[in-house]
Design an enzyme around this catalytic site. Structure first.
Site, PDB file in Angstrom:
ATOM      1  N   TYR A 318      51.287  30.609  93.758  1.00 50.76           N
ATOM      2  CA  TYR A 318      50.794  31.163  92.492  1.00 50.76           C
ATOM      3  C   TYR A 318      51.943  31.233  91.490  1.00 50.76           C
ATOM      4  CZ  TYR A 318      46.226  32.024  94.406  1.00 50.76           C
ATOM      5  OH  TYR A 318      44.980  31.841  94.938  1.00 50.76           O
ATOM      6  N   ASP A 332      48.581  28.262 104.156  1.00 51.75           N
ATOM      7  CA  ASP A 332      47.362  28.738 104.803  1.00 51.75           C
ATOM      8  C   ASP A 332      47.189  28.256 106.238  1.00 51.75           C
ATOM      9  OD1 ASP A 332      46.506  30.346 102.735  1.00 51.75           O
ATOM     10  OD2 ASP A 332      45.353  28.776 101.760  1.00 51.75           O
ATOM     11  N   TYR A 420      39.311  32.179  99.044  1.00 53.40           N
ATOM     12  CA  TYR A 420      39.036  30.758  98.810  1.00 53.40           C
ATOM     13  C   TYR A 420      38.272  30.121  99.951  1.00 53.40           C
ATOM     14  CZ  TYR A 420      40.858  28.482  94.687  1.00 53.40           C
ATOM     15  OH  TYR A 420      41.015  27.999  93.426  1.00 53.40           O
ATOM     16  N   HIS A 475      47.784  28.361  89.661  1.00 52.84           N
ATOM     17  CA  HIS A 475      48.275  28.106  91.023  1.00 52.84           C
ATOM     18  C   HIS A 475      48.031  26.650  91.392  1.00 52.84           C
ATOM     19  CE1 HIS A 475      43.996  29.085  91.338  1.00 52.84           C
ATOM     20  NE2 HIS A 475      43.975  28.225  92.358  1.00 52.84           N
ATOM     21  N   HIS A 477      47.097  23.872  94.827  1.00 55.52           N
ATOM     22  CA  HIS A 477      46.661  23.680  96.216  1.00 55.52           C
ATOM     23  C   HIS A 477      47.228  22.330  96.649  1.00 55.52           C
ATOM     24  CE1 HIS A 477      43.333  26.672  95.695  1.00 55.52           C
ATOM     25  NE2 HIS A 477      43.373  26.203  94.451  1.00 55.52           N
ATOM     26  N   HIS A 636      45.750  24.150  89.450  1.00 57.75           N
ATOM     27  CA  HIS A 636      44.527  24.856  89.063  1.00 57.75           C
ATOM     28  C   HIS A 636      44.788  25.802  87.897  1.00 57.75           C
ATOM     29  CE1 HIS A 636      40.605  26.949  90.547  1.00 57.75           C
ATOM     30  NE2 HIS A 636      40.592  26.648  89.268  1.00 57.75           N
TER      31      HIS A 636
HETATM   32 CU   LIG Z   1      42.439  27.081  92.908  1.00 55.20          CU
END
Ligand SMILES: [Cu+2]
Ligand SMILES: *[C@@H]1O[C@H](CO)[C@@H](O)[C@H](O)[C@H]1NC(C)=O
Ligand SMILES: *[C@@H]1O[C@H](CO)[C@@H](O)[C@H](O)[C@H]1NC(C)=O
Ligand SMILES: *[C@@H]1O[C@H](CO)[C@@H](O)[C@H](O)[C@H]1NC(C)=O
Ligand SMILES: *[C@@H]1O[C@H](CO)[C@@H](O)[C@H](O)[C@H]1NC(C)=O
Ligand SMILES: *[C@@H]1O[C@H](CO)[C@@H](O)[C@H](O)[C@H]1NC(C)=O
Ligand SMILES: *[C@@H]1O[C@H](CO)[C@@H](O)[C@H](O)[C@H]1NC(C)=O
Ligand SMILES: *[C@@H]1O[C@H](CO)[C@@H](O)[C@H](O)[C@H]1NC(C)=O
Length: 684
Positions: A318, A332, A420, A475, A477, A636
């Site tokens: 982030y 993750d 998410y 952020h 991914h 994002h």
């Molecule tokens: Cu996102």
């Protein structure tokens, strides 16, 4: 991208669809060497380890339990023996790889299930920590609710403690080097319900709670400032809670397969069209595709394509550097587990009506098996697309039209990591292409603010004002895939086909330029680190020892998604740990222990065991067993449409045959033009 099925214009209820046989896993079938550990094997692992530790098991926790996969040559020789019906094939010894915590130490244990013995038990001395278990996270999030300073913070904000729920957030690493002082920490952040189920939309800002997982106590607490939580109104996403006006609905849709699905699942091996592959489930990676091979009509044999493919890491940093947010740089897969966070799929909504389901198992913190029902679904997708076509009107007196519809096989799982949801699809095409898509949906991570209009924002807000008092923080991914392609055989090369502009120098052509292809074989790892988007290049894995009749090397091409590069500086701590995203493409020589691009121990890691570090050895990769690593990325910038829940945003890449076949492999594929509706009952 839209995934719809055969449109049913009539309102019908197809009774027969619910009669589809569900997947049965008989325990009698012989285990494939790559099968995930069965529930009884997980229990066996537990009893072997507890038995071996005797007295010192009070603080023993199981952080990871999975298959210790046999060596590649063992698997491949098992496979070729399997094909030979005159010999009986013995499954190689089943082994498990286990990571435990015991008395503040991380143990790395390999054990043999058939002999019930521990092969090795090492204490890990490095910086990182293993996956967090669900049980310890559950325990951690309860702590603030009985912690007096936190209770005071809640009442100071005029909130009701019984409406507060908390979640765990990995703390990252920001340069601290003293191993002795290092503790296994997690931050706990809390949100407010009171009238919504969308807790992520109502964070209690300004509070930091740090929990030491090994003693399960709050070790740091800070309440720096107060911002009112955003209002509950407009945050609920449940269908039952929506109020008029409503828009028009799309037509009712389902898929009908009068003869049932066109694939077979035996144990974990799936056969569909000309494809054959193994599907496994792992606590860390989620779904794993192995030994994917495709039948070649000309050669009359199955040919290897992908030895193993899975998501190696999912990095989500982030972009808010303030005290309460800077550490939010999640890994993750390595910290939370894509498999541990896999959710049960709902028939007919998460997967179409013709899907079959497979359960997943993992070990809980106590080592006992836990089942995720319907963890993976498998289905044939028909979205009305065209596989190939041609209309010929150039022949006097006749019109030729040839069309083949595209029907693919999809393997799907969904991992919900807190707010998410990631939809992960491995899609096999009859043409030999494997397409991997990732859909991002669920709820944004937001910060509570006092702003109610963007005109009020005078300083950096690190995100988009999505609703009153609600910032959706910027952020990324990054999904890094481990793609061990073995084109026919293990020894392959990585090729860059550069498309280069050539100037026409003589006067024989009116043209001044054209492009042509300059092929470059990557000899060392450094030749295969690619930043996409800078050059016009096709990227291929080829078998340098095998050619088509025309003399072209058999290969597969990587068709990447939109090129997304990291924007953090190289010396920023999250980027040191996430350095495997510095290039979108890497190639390494196959090494069984180089599985996790972020390192085996990721939580609080220092980035000393990443793909970027391994690659520095600059090993030879030409005509070797190689692994391709590809990172699919998303920057994002949240939009108001992402609130209160985000419509799926998809990205994808493909592995497509390139001079692998002698000609179009789907030339002779038939189309089923006359599929009849089965006996259906009209509903209204
Ligand atoms: Cu996102
Ligand atoms: C670890 O074991 C000790 C000794 O039995 C016990 O006092 C302590 O509470 C245990 N710690 C945890 C975190 O379970
Ligand atoms: C099958 O196994 C037998 C006995 O080991 C061997 O003689 C034969 O060549 C094998 N056949 C194939 C097709 O590999
Ligand atoms: C583990 O470490 C903590 C300090 O982080 C200490 O308080 C605790 O006693 C240790 N537990 C064991 C079982 O060694
Ligand atoms: C909880 O929600 C109700 C209904 O919206 C509201 O009246 C009440 O003030 C809220 N309570 C707190 C403590 O936020
Ligand atoms: C706090 O919430 C609980 C449960 O939601 C409710 O029973 C209680 O009445 C609330 N208390 C106040 C003071 O609003
Ligand atoms: C699936 O099994 C059936 C029955 O054994 C067989 O007829 C069919 O060819 C198989 N399909 C595939 C794709 O292997
Ligand atoms: C395999 O990888 C590990 C981790 O990077 C390394 O320690 C080991 O030396 C490698 N083995 C070989 C044969 O390169």
């Amino acid at each position: 991208m839209s995934y719809t099925f055969i449109f049913m214009i009539f309102k019908i209820l197809c009774l027969f669809l619910s009669l589809l046989p569900s997947l049965s896993h008989s325990s009698s079938h012989h285990l494939h060497p790559l099968d995930p550990l069965t529930p009884s094997e997980i229990s066996k692992v537990r009893s072997i380890i507890i038995g071996s530790k005797q007295s010192s098991t009070q603080n023993l926790t199981f952080q990871y339990v999975g298959l210790e996969e046999p060596d590649k040559h063992t698997v491949l020789s098992w496979l070729s023996n399997q094909a030979n019906t005159t010999t009986t094939t013995k499954t190689p010894p089943r082994r498990a790889f286990v990571i435990t915590r015991n008395n503040n130490q991380t143990h790395e244990i390999t054990l043999d299930l058939s002999t019930r013995s521990i092969v090795s038990d090492k204490v890990y001395k490095g910086y990182g920590y293993p996956l967090m278990t669900a049980a310890e996270q559950m325990a951690a999030i309860e702590l603030p609710l009985t912690y007096a300073p936190f209770k005071a913070s809640v009442s100071k904000r005029g909130l009701n403690l019984s409406e507060v729920v908390c979640g765990t957030y990995s703390v990252g690493w920001f340069g601290e080097m003293n191993k002795k002082k290092q503790r296994r920490l997690v931050k706990v952040l809390c949100n407010y319900l009171n009238g919504t189920v969308n807790l992520y939309a109502r964070p209690l800002e300004g509070i930091t709670v740090v929990v030491d997982l090994d003693v399960m106590k709050i070790t740091e607490y800070d309440d720096r400032f107060t911002v009112p939580v955003p209002k509950a109104e407009g945050t609920d996403y449940r269908s039952s809670q929506q109020k008029p006006p409503f828009g028009q609905n799309a037509g009712r849709t389902t898929i009908v397969q009068p003869d049932g699905p066109g694939f077979n699942i035996t144990g974990h091996t799936i056969r569909w069209a000309d494809w054959k592959f193994h599907l496994s489930f792992d606590a860390r990676a989620g779904s794993i595709i192995s030994l994917a091979s495709i039948y070649d009509l000309n050669k009359e044999e199955f040919r290897h394509v992908l030895y193993r493919g899975y998501i190696s890491e999912l990095f989500v940093p982030y972009m808010d550097p303030t005290e309460e947010w800077y550490y939010k740089t999640f890994f993750d897969a390595g910290e939370f587990g894509l498999g541990l966070c896999t959710v049960s799929l709902e028939p007919k909504t998460d997967c179409p009506a013709n899907a079959e389901f497979m359960d997943g198992y993992y070990a809980g913190q106590d080592g006992k098996p836990i089942k995720i029902e319907n963890a993976i679904c498998v289905f044939e997708r028909y979205a009305g697309d065209i596989m190939w076509r041609h209309t010929e009107t150039g022949i006097p007196g006749e019109t030729i039209r040839e069309v083949r519809p595209e029907i693919n096989l999809v393997v799907r799982m969904v991992s919900t990591i807190g707010n998410y949801d990631y939809i992960i699809d491995w899609e096999f095409k009859q043409s030999g292409t494997i397409k991997v898509s990732v859909g991002l949906t669920g709820i944004l991570e937001v910060r509570s603010v006092t702003y109610t209009h963007t005109d009020q924002i005078k300083e950096d807000a690190y995100g988009t004002l999505l609703a009153e008092n609600t910032i959706g923080v910027y952020h990324d991914h990054f999904l890094t895939f481990h793609l061990d392609l073995d084109i026919d055989e293990q020894d392959n090369s990585f090729l860059k086909s550069k498309l280069q502009t050539t100037k026409v120098m003589d006067n024989n052509s009116p043209r001044k330029s054209y492009w042509s292809v300059v092929k470059e074989v990557a000899k060392h790892e450094s030749d295969a680190r690619i930043k996409l988007g800078l050059e016009q290049t096709e990227l291929l894995v080829v078998n340098p020892n095998k050619r088509t009749k025309m003399g072209n090397h058999n290969g597969y091409r990587l068709i990447p998604g939109f090129p997304v590069a990291p924007l953090l500086s190289d010396d920023d701590y999250p980027q040191i740990r996430g350095a495997f995203t510095n290039y979108q493409v890497w190639v390494t020589p196959y090494n069984k222990s180089e599985k996790w691009a972020s390192g085996l121990y990721v939580d609080q890691s220092h980035g000393d065991d990443t793909l970027a570090i391994w690659s520095q050895r600059n090993r030879e990769i030409e005509n070797k067993d190689i692994v391709l690593w590809y990172t699919l990325g998303f920057h994002h910038v949240p939009n108001q449409e992402d609130f209160p829940v985000m419509p799926t945003l998809s990205g994808a890449f493909e592995l497509r045959p390139s001079n692998f076949f002698e000609n179009n492999p789907v030339l002779k594929t038939q189309s089923h033009k006359n599929v009849e509706w089965p006996n259906c009952t009209k509903t209204s």
